[in-house]
Design a protein around this motif. Structure first.
Motif, PDB file in Angstrom:
ATOM      1  N   PRO A 103       0.795  -1.236   0.000  1.00 60.01           N
ATOM      2  CA  PRO A 103       0.000   0.000   0.000  1.00 60.01           C
ATOM      3  C   PRO A 103       0.824   1.280   0.000  1.00 60.01           C
ATOM      4  CG  PRO A 103      -0.173  -1.150   2.110  1.00 60.01           C
ATOM      5  CD  PRO A 103       0.456  -2.100   1.147  1.00 60.01           C
ATOM      6  N   ASN A 104       1.922   1.306   0.726  1.00 61.12           N
ATOM      7  CA  ASN A 104       2.756   2.518   0.745  1.00 61.12           C
ATOM      8  C   ASN A 104       3.442   2.738  -0.591  1.00 61.12           C
ATOM      9  OD1 ASN A 104       2.255   3.242   3.494  1.00 61.12           O
ATOM     10  ND2 ASN A 104       3.694   1.671   4.150  1.00 61.12           N
ATOM     11  N   ALA A 105       3.977   1.669  -1.168  1.00 64.89           N
ATOM     12  CA  ALA A 105       4.631   1.774  -2.473  1.00 64.89           C
ATOM     13  C   ALA A 105       3.633   2.160  -3.549  1.00 64.89           C
ATOM     14  CB  ALA A 105       5.314   0.451  -2.828  1.00 64.89           C
ATOM     15  N   MET A 106       2.448   1.577  -3.498  1.00 65.17           N
ATOM     16  CA  MET A 106       1.430   1.892  -4.494  1.00 65.17           C
ATOM     17  C   MET A 106       0.986   3.348  -4.378  1.00 65.17           C
ATOM     18  SD  MET A 106       0.887  -0.683  -6.482  1.00 65.17           S
ATOM     19  CE  MET A 106      -0.694  -0.279  -7.209  1.00 65.17           C
ATOM     20  N   ALA A 107       0.851   3.838  -3.155  1.00 69.11           N
ATOM     21  CA  ALA A 107       0.436   5.230  -2.956  1.00 69.11           C
ATOM     22  C   ALA A 107       1.485   6.189  -3.517  1.00 69.11           C
ATOM     23  CB  ALA A 107       0.210   5.502  -1.470  1.00 69.11           C
ATOM     24  N   LEU A 108       2.759   5.886  -3.294  1.00 72.74           N
ATOM     25  CA  LEU A 108       3.826   6.732  -3.815  1.00 72.74           C
ATOM     26  C   LEU A 108       3.844   6.697  -5.336  1.00 72.74           C
ATOM     27  CD1 LEU A 108       6.306   8.504  -3.346  1.00 72.74           C
ATOM     28  CD2 LEU A 108       7.678   6.414  -3.210  1.00 72.74           C
ATOM     29  N   ARG A 109       3.711   5.496  -5.910  1.00 73.26           N
ATOM     30  CA  ARG A 109       3.670   5.361  -7.373  1.00 73.26           C
ATOM     31  C   ARG A 109       2.491   6.149  -7.944  1.00 73.26           C
ATOM     32  NH1 ARG A 109       3.579   0.428  -7.396  1.00 73.26           N
ATOM     33  NH2 ARG A 109       5.724  -0.134  -7.970  1.00 73.26           N
ATOM     34  N   GLU A 110       1.350   6.031  -7.285  1.00 74.24           N
ATOM     35  CA  GLU A 110       0.150   6.730  -7.749  1.00 74.24           C
ATOM     36  C   GLU A 110       0.374   8.235  -7.793  1.00 74.24           C
ATOM     37  OE1 GLU A 110      -3.789   7.568  -8.946  1.00 74.24           O
ATOM     38  OE2 GLU A 110      -2.603   5.717  -9.014  1.00 74.24           O
ATOM     39  N   ARG A 111       0.963   8.786  -6.762  1.00 74.51           N
ATOM     40  CA  ARG A 111       1.181  10.235  -6.723  1.00 74.51           C
ATOM     41  C   ARG A 111       2.127  10.692  -7.822  1.00 74.51           C
ATOM     42  NH1 ARG A 111       0.889   9.302  -1.043  1.00 74.51           N
ATOM     43  NH2 ARG A 111       3.148   9.222  -0.788  1.00 74.51           N
ATOM     44  N   CYS A 112       3.219   9.936  -8.004  1.00 80.01           N
ATOM     45  CA  CYS A 112       4.204  10.329  -9.020  1.00 80.01           C
ATOM     46  C   CYS A 112       3.647  10.201 -10.436  1.00 80.01           C
ATOM     47  CB  CYS A 112       5.467   9.482  -8.883  1.00 80.01           C
ATOM     48  SG  CYS A 112       6.434   9.836  -7.404  1.00 80.01           S
ATOM     49  N   VAL A 113       2.967   9.095 -10.707  1.00 76.03           N
ATOM     50  CA  VAL A 113       2.401   8.893 -12.043  1.00 76.03           C
ATOM     51  C   VAL A 113       1.310   9.919 -12.305  1.00 76.03           C
ATOM     52  CG1 VAL A 113       1.103   7.305 -13.510  1.00 76.03           C
ATOM     53  CG2 VAL A 113       3.015   6.459 -12.149  1.00 76.03           C
ATOM     54  N   ALA A 114       0.520  10.261 -11.295  1.00 77.80           N
ATOM     55  CA  ALA A 114      -0.520  11.276 -11.459  1.00 77.80           C
ATOM     56  C   ALA A 114       0.085  12.618 -11.832  1.00 77.80           C
ATOM     57  CB  ALA A 114      -1.338  11.401 -10.172  1.00 77.80           C
ATOM     58  N   VAL A 115       1.216  12.949 -11.219  1.00 65.62           N
ATOM     59  CA  VAL A 115       1.912  14.191 -11.556  1.00 65.62           C
ATOM     60  C   VAL A 115       2.254  14.212 -13.045  1.00 65.62           C
ATOM     61  CG1 VAL A 115       4.090  15.438 -11.280  1.00 65.62           C
ATOM     62  CG2 VAL A 115       2.838  14.669  -9.270  1.00 65.62           C
ATOM     63  N   LEU A 116       2.776  13.110 -13.540  1.00 68.20           N
ATOM     64  CA  LEU A 116       3.175  13.034 -14.948  1.00 68.20           C
ATOM     65  C   LEU A 116       1.969  13.093 -15.882  1.00 68.20           C
ATOM     66  CD1 LEU A 116       5.859  10.281 -14.411  1.00 68.20           C
ATOM     67  CD2 LEU A 116       6.342  12.578 -15.278  1.00 68.20           C
ATOM     68  N   LEU A 117       0.941  12.326 -15.577  1.00 66.85           N
ATOM     69  CA  LEU A 117      -0.251  12.319 -16.429  1.00 66.85           C
ATOM     70  C   LEU A 117      -0.934  13.685 -16.444  1.00 66.85           C
ATOM     71  CD1 LEU A 117      -1.829   8.877 -15.435  1.00 66.85           C
ATOM     72  CD2 LEU A 117      -0.612   9.424 -17.559  1.00 66.85           C
ATOM     73  N   ASP A 118      -1.067  14.289 -15.283  1.00 65.35           N
ATOM     74  CA  ASP A 118      -1.723  15.593 -15.198  1.00 65.35           C
ATOM     75  C   ASP A 118      -0.914  16.695 -15.849  1.00 65.35           C
ATOM     76  OD1 ASP A 118      -3.744  14.359 -13.832  1.00 65.35           O
ATOM     77  OD2 ASP A 118      -3.106  15.043 -11.836  1.00 65.35           O
ATOM     78  N   SER A 119       0.364  16.412 -16.093  1.00 65.76           N
ATOM     79  CA  SER A 119       1.234  17.403 -16.720  1.00 65.76           C
ATOM     80  C   SER A 119       1.358  17.199 -18.223  1.00 65.76           C
ATOM     81  CB  SER A 119       2.626  17.362 -16.073  1.00 65.76           C
ATOM     82  OG  SER A 119       2.536  17.642 -14.692  1.00 65.76           O
ATOM     83  N   GLY A 120       0.591  16.266 -18.774  1.00 64.42           N
ATOM     84  CA  GLY A 120       0.548  16.104 -20.219  1.00 64.42           C
ATOM     85  C   GLY A 120       1.347  14.963 -20.797  1.00 64.42           C
ATOM     86  N   PHE A 121       1.986  14.150 -19.943  1.00 62.59           N
ATOM     87  CA  PHE A 121       2.730  13.006 -20.460  1.00 62.59           C
ATOM     88  C   PHE A 121       1.754  11.895 -20.840  1.00 62.59           C
ATOM     89  CE2 PHE A 121       5.972  15.142 -17.967  1.00 62.59           C
ATOM     90  CZ  PHE A 121       7.111  15.016 -18.758  1.00 62.59           C
ATOM     91  N   PRO A 122       1.955  11.241 -21.985  1.00 62.72           N
ATOM     92  CA  PRO A 122       1.099  10.104 -22.342  1.00 62.72           C
ATOM     93  C   PRO A 122       1.345   8.937 -21.391  1.00 62.72           C
ATOM     94  CG  PRO A 122       2.905  10.338 -23.913  1.00 62.72           C
ATOM     95  CD  PRO A 122       2.952  11.542 -23.024  1.00 62.72           C
TER      96      PRO A 122
END
Length: 205
Positions: A103-122
């Motif tokens: 759960p901790n690793a998944m939460a960290l991954r989720e936050r980082c990937v969300a940053v990238l997706l919300d910033s326009g990365f495919p």
């Protein structure tokens, strides 16, 4: 469960990843292995919990990431991961054994990937970027040495070796000898900026 996983991490920190076994952990806890097997099917399951406990130490939070702050968010996240994993570099080696899915690793991954997706990365680039960043951080964390006295001695020996090189054989290395060896924290920050710069160019294409 909390006490068991904390003790397992302590064993790894003190004695190394290979020292962690159900028997060793049971002895440290003053219990039997049968008790542990009621919580974990095998050592791999125990390792997964130890790894996720490390990710729980990563102090990183992102609120409403935008296209203008993605580099700072990832920079902050990478440094937070490095600091947490480097404090437990023996345990960080356990990440080589499995993909962290707690759960901790998944939460960290989720936050980082969300940053990238919300910033326009495919999606594909976002996935590759996070995987690359995570492996970069792990590699440096495993090598990090927090024993400052030993660091200074080794650095001094390395610096003396660089300065004594034959200029005919190693002219380029001798030219930069006064700058070597580079402290690992500086290497980490320098390389991280290269990664972020490369991602920025990818985003602009």
């Amino acid at each position: 469960m909390e006490r068991i996983v904390a003790t397992a991490l302590q064993i790894v920190d003190e004695e190394g990843a290979d020292a962690l076994s159900m028997r060793t952990l049971a002895q440290r806890l003053g219990s039997g292995t049968a008790t542990l097997y009621r919580h974990f099917d095998n050592r791999a399951a125990l390792v997964a919990h130890v790894v996720d406990r490390m990710f729980g130490f990563v102090a990183f939070d992102v609120d409403e990431p935008s296209s203008t702050d993605w580099q700072e968010a990832l920079r902050t996240g990478a440094h937070a991961m490095f600091d947490a994993l480097a404090r437990h570099r023996n345990a960080a080696r356990l990440l080589v054994e499995q993909v962290p899915l707690g759960p901790n690793a998944m939460a960290l991954r989720e936050r980082c990937v969300a940053v990238l997706l919300d910033s326009g990365f495919p999606p594909r680039t976002a996935a590759q970027a996070y995987a690359t960043l995570a492996r970069y951080v792990l590699g440096f964390a495993v090598q990090a040495n927090r024993h400052e006295g030993a660091d200074r001695t080794e650095d001094a020996q390395a610096a003396a070796t660089f300065r004594s090189l034959d200029p005919d054989l190693f002219p380029a290395t001798l030219t930069v000898a006064s700058e070597m060896p580079v402290p690992i924290e500086e290497e980490f920050s320098f390389g991280l900026e290269l990664l972020l710069s490369g991602l920025a160019r990818r985003r602009e294409v």
